[in-house]
Design a protein around this motif. Sequence first.
Motif, PDB file in Angstrom:
ATOM      1  N   ILE A 207      37.332  34.358  41.677  1.00 21.54           N
ATOM      2  CA  ILE A 207      38.087  34.665  40.462  1.00 21.54           C
ATOM      3  C   ILE A 207      39.252  33.700  40.335  1.00 21.54           C
ATOM      4  CG2 ILE A 207      39.455  36.421  41.688  1.00 21.54           C
ATOM      5  CD1 ILE A 207      39.452  38.015  39.040  1.00 21.54           C
ATOM      6  N   LEU A 208      39.471  33.176  39.120  1.00 25.30           N
ATOM      7  CA  LEU A 208      40.543  32.201  38.905  1.00 25.30           C
ATOM      8  C   LEU A 208      41.158  32.370  37.532  1.00 25.30           C
ATOM      9  CD1 LEU A 208      39.100  28.718  37.979  1.00 25.30           C
ATOM     10  CD2 LEU A 208      37.592  30.618  38.416  1.00 25.30           C
ATOM     11  N   ASN A 209      42.404  31.922  37.396  1.00 23.72           N
ATOM     12  CA  ASN A 209      43.108  31.921  36.114  1.00 23.72           C
ATOM     13  C   ASN A 209      43.183  30.499  35.588  1.00 23.72           C
ATOM     14  OD1 ASN A 209      43.560  34.653  36.448  1.00 23.72           O
ATOM     15  ND2 ASN A 209      45.613  34.386  37.292  1.00 23.72           N
ATOM     16  N   VAL A 210      43.005  30.346  34.282  1.00 20.90           N
ATOM     17  CA  VAL A 210      42.994  29.015  33.673  1.00 20.90           C
ATOM     18  C   VAL A 210      43.902  29.020  32.444  1.00 20.90           C
ATOM     19  CG1 VAL A 210      41.567  27.249  32.590  1.00 20.90           C
ATOM     20  CG2 VAL A 210      40.646  28.613  34.466  1.00 20.90           C
ATOM     21  N   GLY A 211      44.609  27.906  32.215  1.00 21.50           N
ATOM     22  CA  GLY A 211      45.460  27.790  31.039  1.00 21.50           C
ATOM     23  C   GLY A 211      46.864  28.305  31.302  1.00 21.50           C
ATOM     24  N   ALA A 212      47.540  28.699  30.234  1.00 20.59           N
ATOM     25  CA  ALA A 212      48.913  29.197  30.354  1.00 20.59           C
ATOM     26  C   ALA A 212      48.913  30.632  30.872  1.00 20.59           C
ATOM     27  CB  ALA A 212      49.602  29.120  28.991  1.00 20.59           C
ATOM     28  N   PRO A 213      49.958  31.026  31.588  1.00 16.76           N
ATOM     29  CA  PRO A 213      50.026  32.408  32.079  1.00 16.76           C
ATOM     30  C   PRO A 213      50.103  33.400  30.919  1.00 16.76           C
ATOM     31  CG  PRO A 213      51.656  30.999  33.169  1.00 16.76           C
ATOM     32  CD  PRO A 213      51.117  30.224  32.014  1.00 16.76           C
ATOM     33  N   ALA A 214      49.537  34.573  31.126  1.00 20.10           N
ATOM     34  CA  ALA A 214      49.591  35.643  30.136  1.00 20.10           C
ATOM     35  C   ALA A 214      49.795  36.963  30.862  1.00 20.10           C
ATOM     36  CB  ALA A 214      48.298  35.682  29.304  1.00 20.10           C
ATOM     37  N   ALA A 215      50.752  37.752  30.394  1.00 21.74           N
ATOM     38  CA  ALA A 215      51.013  39.043  31.024  1.00 21.74           C
ATOM     39  C   ALA A 215      49.747  39.900  30.991  1.00 21.74           C
ATOM     40  CB  ALA A 215      52.152  39.756  30.300  1.00 21.74           C
ATOM     41  N   GLY A 216      49.374  40.442  32.123  1.00 26.73           N
ATOM     42  CA  GLY A 216      48.140  41.216  32.223  1.00 26.73           C
ATOM     43  C   GLY A 216      47.064  40.516  33.028  1.00 26.73           C
ATOM     44  N   MET A 217      47.243  39.225  33.270  1.00 28.64           N
ATOM     45  CA  MET A 217      46.287  38.482  34.095  1.00 28.64           C
ATOM     46  C   MET A 217      46.162  39.119  35.480  1.00 28.64           C
ATOM     47  SD  MET A 217      46.814  34.390  33.480  1.00 28.64           S
ATOM     48  CE  MET A 217      45.818  33.491  32.281  1.00 28.64           C
ATOM     49  N   ASN A 218      47.308  39.472  36.057  1.00 22.83           N
ATOM     50  CA  ASN A 218      47.294  40.033  37.411  1.00 22.83           C
ATOM     51  C   ASN A 218      46.599  41.387  37.451  1.00 22.83           C
ATOM     52  OD1 ASN A 218      48.774  37.828  38.483  1.00 22.83           O
ATOM     53  ND2 ASN A 218      50.678  38.739  37.737  1.00 22.83           N
ATOM     54  N   ALA A 219      46.772  42.168  36.386  1.00 15.54           N
ATOM     55  CA  ALA A 219      46.091  43.462  36.313  1.00 15.54           C
ATOM     56  C   ALA A 219      44.576  43.260  36.266  1.00 15.54           C
ATOM     57  CB  ALA A 219      46.562  44.236  35.084  1.00 15.54           C
ATOM     58  N   ALA A 220      44.131  42.236  35.537  1.00 16.68           N
ATOM     59  CA  ALA A 220      42.700  41.947  35.457  1.00 16.68           C
ATOM     60  C   ALA A 220      42.156  41.499  36.811  1.00 16.68           C
ATOM     61  CB  ALA A 220      42.439  40.871  34.398  1.00 16.68           C
ATOM     62  N   VAL A 221      42.925  40.665  37.508  1.00 14.34           N
ATOM     63  CA  VAL A 221      42.507  40.213  38.847  1.00 14.34           C
ATOM     64  C   VAL A 221      42.410  41.415  39.782  1.00 14.34           C
ATOM     65  CG1 VAL A 221      43.178  38.863  40.857  1.00 14.34           C
ATOM     66  CG2 VAL A 221      43.471  37.898  38.576  1.00 14.34           C
ATOM     67  N   ARG A 222      43.421  42.274  39.753  1.00 11.15           N
ATOM     68  CA  ARG A 222      43.420  43.457  40.624  1.00 11.15           C
ATOM     69  C   ARG A 222      42.189  44.321  40.387  1.00 11.15           C
ATOM     70  NH1 ARG A 222      44.666  48.627  39.367  1.00 11.15           N
ATOM     71  NH2 ARG A 222      45.364  50.030  41.040  1.00 11.15           N
ATOM     72  N   ALA A 223      41.895  44.611  39.119  1.00 15.34           N
ATOM     73  CA  ALA A 223      40.751  45.463  38.803  1.00 15.34           C
ATOM     74  C   ALA A 223      39.444  44.811  39.239  1.00 15.34           C
ATOM     75  CB  ALA A 223      40.718  45.753  37.306  1.00 15.34           C
ATOM     76  N   ALA A 224      39.302  43.507  38.986  1.00 10.27           N
ATOM     77  CA  ALA A 224      38.076  42.804  39.354  1.00 10.27           C
ATOM     78  C   ALA A 224      37.889  42.776  40.871  1.00 10.27           C
ATOM     79  CB  ALA A 224      38.101  41.374  38.798  1.00 10.27           C
ATOM     80  N   VAL A 225      38.975  42.513  41.589  1.00  8.76           N
ATOM     81  CA  VAL A 225      38.903  42.458  43.055  1.00  8.76           C
ATOM     82  C   VAL A 225      38.485  43.809  43.620  1.00  8.76           C
ATOM     83  CG1 VAL A 225      40.288  42.260  45.150  1.00  8.76           C
ATOM     84  CG2 VAL A 225      40.499  40.529  43.359  1.00  8.76           C
ATOM     85  N   ARG A 226      39.114  44.860  43.142  1.00 13.64           N
ATOM     86  CA  ARG A 226      38.845  46.178  43.721  1.00 13.64           C
ATOM     87  C   ARG A 226      37.469  46.712  43.354  1.00 13.64           C
ATOM     88  NH1 ARG A 226      44.630  49.450  44.194  1.00 13.64           N
ATOM     89  NH2 ARG A 226      45.490  47.990  45.734  1.00 13.64           N
ATOM     90  N   ILE A 227      37.011  46.472  42.131  1.00 17.90           N
ATOM     91  CA  ILE A 227      35.669  46.938  41.770  1.00 17.90           C
ATOM     92  C   ILE A 227      34.623  46.133  42.527  1.00 17.90           C
ATOM     93  CG2 ILE A 227      35.301  45.431  39.781  1.00 17.90           C
ATOM     94  CD1 ILE A 227      34.298  49.118  40.034  1.00 17.90           C
ATOM     95  N   GLY A 228      34.924  44.852  42.799  1.00 17.57           N
ATOM     96  CA  GLY A 228      34.005  44.040  43.598  1.00 17.57           C
ATOM     97  C   GLY A 228      33.911  44.540  45.025  1.00 17.57           C
ATOM     98  N   ILE A 229      35.060  44.858  45.615  1.00 16.37           N
ATOM     99  CA  ILE A 229      35.082  45.365  46.992  1.00 16.37           C
ATOM    100  C   ILE A 229      34.380  46.716  47.075  1.00 16.37           C
ATOM    101  CG2 ILE A 229      36.617  46.205  48.818  1.00 16.37           C
ATOM    102  CD1 ILE A 229      38.611  44.037  47.967  1.00 16.37           C
TER     103      ILE A 229
END
Length: 427
Positions: A207-229
């Motif tokens: 999982i990676l972030n691309v472009g300019a930062p946007a609030a909520g990116m970290n929440a998306a990473v967290r959800a993706a990581v945990r559902i994957g695990i």
Amino acid sequence: DALPIFVLEVMGRHCGYLALVTALACGADWVFIPESPPELEWEEHLCRRLIETRGRGSRLNIIIVAEGAIDLHGNPITSEFVKNLVVKRLGYDTRVTVLGHVQRGGTPSAFDRILGSRMGVEAVMALLEGSPDTPACVVSLSGNQAIRLPLMECVQVTKDVTKAMEEKKFENAVKLRGRSFQNNWNVYKVLAHVRPTSTKSGYNLAILNVGAPAAGMNAAVRAAVRIGIINGHTMLAVHDGFDGLAKGKIEEITWSGVGGWVGQGGSRLGTKRVLPKKYFEEISKNISDFNIHGLIIIGGFEAFTGGLEIIEGRAKYEELCIPIVIIPATVSNNVPGSDFSIGADTALNTISSTCDRIKQSAAGTKRRVFIIETMGGYCGYLATMAGLSTGADAAYIYEEPFTIHDLELNVAHLTDKMKTTVQIGRA
């Protein structure tokens, strides 16, 4: 040292909406709502979960309680009861906060302002288009569209929810709350109540972030990581976007590694605007070296463009022939395929609160006009919605061309307003 466990009681005597969305927004460990009481022996389950999260390195736990929460027998579950349970069984320092009517106060968010404006317009249109024989209606929002529903139908649904809860048909009660409520509840249960499997799937997902930062990116990473695990996959964090994917800035990220990310702004993974086309060889090698089976890309147009470039590169590099999923994340809200992109709402709230401060400072100043420039590039979403939420006199956007003559007319209009009614600063 571990921080206390916080038990937060929110409004919701007959509806768990506030408790549920709050739990999603803050990553709460547990939520009690009246529509779906916890299972039998929930006390043991709650205590076990708190022990497990502390064992995984969590220093803070949050429990959300709707004021109307009940158990399967209809007995109330109060914030004080939850606190006493945790203290008695686990000995953890536990604090209770009851928000009460404080929740009704505060400045309206951008979403509430826009929602009120849209519904006000729709209500007047409904009256003008109606007749004495037209059934009374309720102006509602569904699928981001203002719609009209028969009043009696809405009242009946409310009665049906109450009846389902009284008859202990809690699954029906959740369904009757609507698709959005049901989806939120299902997402929360997966993220908070499903225990990670001990069986590995053998798949590595990056999982990676691309472009300019946007609030909520970290929440998306967290959800993706945990559902994957939860599903037994190994989750890999790629730092600095495609640049990091090319340079091998890749590491495994664990359940506790994304703890507390849901409310953090910016990009914890790091993000760059670099596109992958020039680095296909290096990216292909790292995909092979790290045995990556799938790629999640979070970002705006750079994410879309980068995804397309990878697809085009598959003809030459077979390592790029892996599933790719893109999550739209840009404050401009200018990407196709989604009504809203991650980050747009936070940006809109920032603009609205800034305009509020400007107008407040100008409240005692006569004959002054304020011009606010927003981001958005070739997309006028932020300017249009900010104009609606702040009551601006005009909003100029790329999609609606304007000339110097239009500006002259607007200036003349402002001048007339200053001479007659409105004499304070305008935005």
